[in-house]
Motif scaffolding. Sequence first.
Motif, short mmCIF file in Angstrom:
data_model
loop_
_atom_site.label_atom_id
_atom_site.label_comp_id
_atom_site.label_asym_id
_atom_site.label_seq_id
_atom_site.Cartn_x
_atom_site.Cartn_y
_atom_site.Cartn_z
N ARG A 2 -15.68 19.56 23.45
CA ARG A 2 -14.47 19.08 24.13
C ARG A 2 -14.14 19.95 25.35
N MET A 3 -13.73 19.26 26.40
CA MET A 3 -13.16 19.98 27.54
C MET A 3 -11.67 20.09 27.27
N LEU A 4 -11.09 21.27 27.47
CA LEU A 4 -9.72 21.47 27.02
C LEU A 4 -8.69 21.50 28.14
N SER A 5 -9.07 21.99 29.30
CA SER A 5 -8.12 21.95 30.42
C SER A 5 -8.84 22.23 31.73
N PHE A 6 -8.23 21.79 32.81
CA PHE A 6 -8.78 22.09 34.13
C PHE A 6 -7.63 22.37 35.07
N LEU A 47 -12.12 25.70 34.44
CA LEU A 47 -12.31 24.73 33.36
C LEU A 47 -12.38 25.50 32.04
N GLU A 53 -15.12 23.81 25.18
CA GLU A 53 -15.83 24.30 24.01
C GLU A 53 -17.29 24.54 24.36
N ALA A 70 -18.00 14.89 35.03
CA ALA A 70 -16.54 14.81 35.07
C ALA A 70 -15.97 15.35 36.38
#
Lengths: 440, 244
Positions: A61-65, A72, A75, A86
């Motif tokens: 999972r990507m959690l924030s940007f 970025l 995980e 993305a």
Amino acid sequence: MQLSGWGNFPKAEARVSAPRDEAALAALVAEGSAIARGNGRAYGDSAISPRNTIDMRHFDRMLSFNPATGQLVAEAGVMLADVIDAFLPRGWFPMVTPGTKLITLGGAIAADVHGKNHHVDGSFRACVDWIDVMGPGGEVSRCSHEENAEMFDWTLGGMGLTGVILRCAIRLRPVKSGWIRQQMIPADTLSAAIDAFEANMGIPYSVAWIDCAAKGAHLGRSLVMLGEHAEPGEVPPRYRATPFKATRHRKIPFPMNAPGFVLNPLTVRAFNAAYYWKGARQKGTRIVDWDGYFYPLDAILHWNRLYGRRGFMQFQCVLPQDAAREGMQRLLSAISESGQASFLSVLKRFGPQDSAFSFPMEGYTLALDFPRSRAAIALMPELDAITLDHGGRFYLAKDSRMPAEILAQADPRAEAFAEWRRDRGLPASFASLQSERLHL
Amino acid sequence: MTVPVLILGARSDIARATARAFAAKRHPIQLAARGAEGLAADKADLETRYNVEVTLHDFDALDVAGHEAFVDGLPALPGIAVSAIGLMGEQAENETDPAKAVAVMRSNFEGPAVILGVLANRFVNRGSGTLVGISSVAGDRGRASNYVYGAAKAGFTAFLSGLRNRLAKQNVHVVTVKPGFVNTAMTAHLDLPARLTAEPREVALAIVQAVEKSRNIIYVRPIWRLVMTVICAIPEAVFKKTSI
């Protein structure tokens, strides 16, 4: 199940688990002899533990940007390809990328990978703000240059042997298009190739493909490829409205293990000569798309099958700047005299590197691959010895066969790393076939 | 058209992949599952990757009395709803423990059928929408190895078929998905043949395509249509003696 790295050697029977949450991961770590595995692109046995290999790809999972900083948080099982998918459409690209995008962020950190811009930006470490690492008891610690700095230092390049990398914060690079201005410089000799690198230290990307089969006066003839991110106005007209959009390359799957005769000294020699002359005709500047520029081999799925069932070996060393010219000359002479030409050979200038156990150092790195033939296996100790003679060292992400004594002689940091691990009781918890072979 | 997509049973591997596939096409996503706050990382992932709006909703498929209220509580009536609700259970336990068998039956038939029925009526009132039910090839013919699960899926398949028939003239479409073997948490303990086993992402892309093309019944890997045709064609007198 039977497991191997990208080089298809060694193969080992291993228990592989693919946990979906931290609790399940902690339970696996508690069993000991654990090694985290990403997308299996390390060439040798770095990510194989017969008792307890942990596939991390569900942690994706990507959690924030943060568009203000380009940071970025994701995980460890997120792949570089996902990051590009993305974020390139929004004008961001990985700060550092190796020659494949099919690697996880966890793997990039564990091997502290490098790219064509090492001489300017350094290794992957340069874009890592922090990492979360799970220790033997399932405890998770945030590590950065400020916090748990020692753990941070050893984990970058620590080949997964300090704990399981769970999450990371990395900085992306703003780019103005998905295109690269590539400049091709044919270099008739090794010396000319090195001169081309030295004359272009300000260009962000540089790499040379070497014709390892060339001999005598042509020894080390190369195509030096420089690159810079192109401005929107340079994008080919038909793509100008969508400058970040990839030109879709069709993926060609390599269907099966090739029979052994496909790659032999003769075909390799012919391929290398043809490649050089084709490249030499493309001398000068061209605009190329990012996927073809950074990841030419990703277009062929399972290209490792080219080497057949026996698999192949990578050899990658770096020689310090002052010894590089002479040392590279000797390595190339040894290869060319052996008749064991490498199919794909890459030369690259490294810039300064400051880290605990990462591979790069200022100087030149040479990456070669050889089918696992008896003659090629016999050549390896010779290449090891030349590397040692010139104060060089070896890249663990490529290694599948180095003896522990060679690593110890090449890299005094290895013993320091092993001692650091012992002091913390880590060897029982985290181990791979590679760590056991190299006594890390 | 980027209508909101409701994913029911959002914690499963297929559901997560489906949410990503729709979010990649810029649809806002509503994730519904028990203990929805536990999906915070998935919400963050969809928002970070695709820049779409994602909301989390507590949903218990077995609390059928609460389904109308659940739909009322959504920020907007979705344009597309996907049921990825399901429970495989253990066949051996289902044979001896009625409570476990009932849980499998209710999770695979009653819960998904009731919530899709509730949504169907709302879609009819609005005059548009697509309902996607993830059923199973196990519902095509009952087999000794998993007939409790299979029977519940058979019920769900029949329900979807009837619902599609009822709504066909009202601009509401129903897609039945039969994934075949999928490499997920549900099947992690099974040794599945690679050629017959899809990745969750394959299922997700097949679902998105089926919705866009208004397909009725899809098998994710085409070979499954053949496999199930053969299995269904075996005479019962022979079939009862096999162990497939």
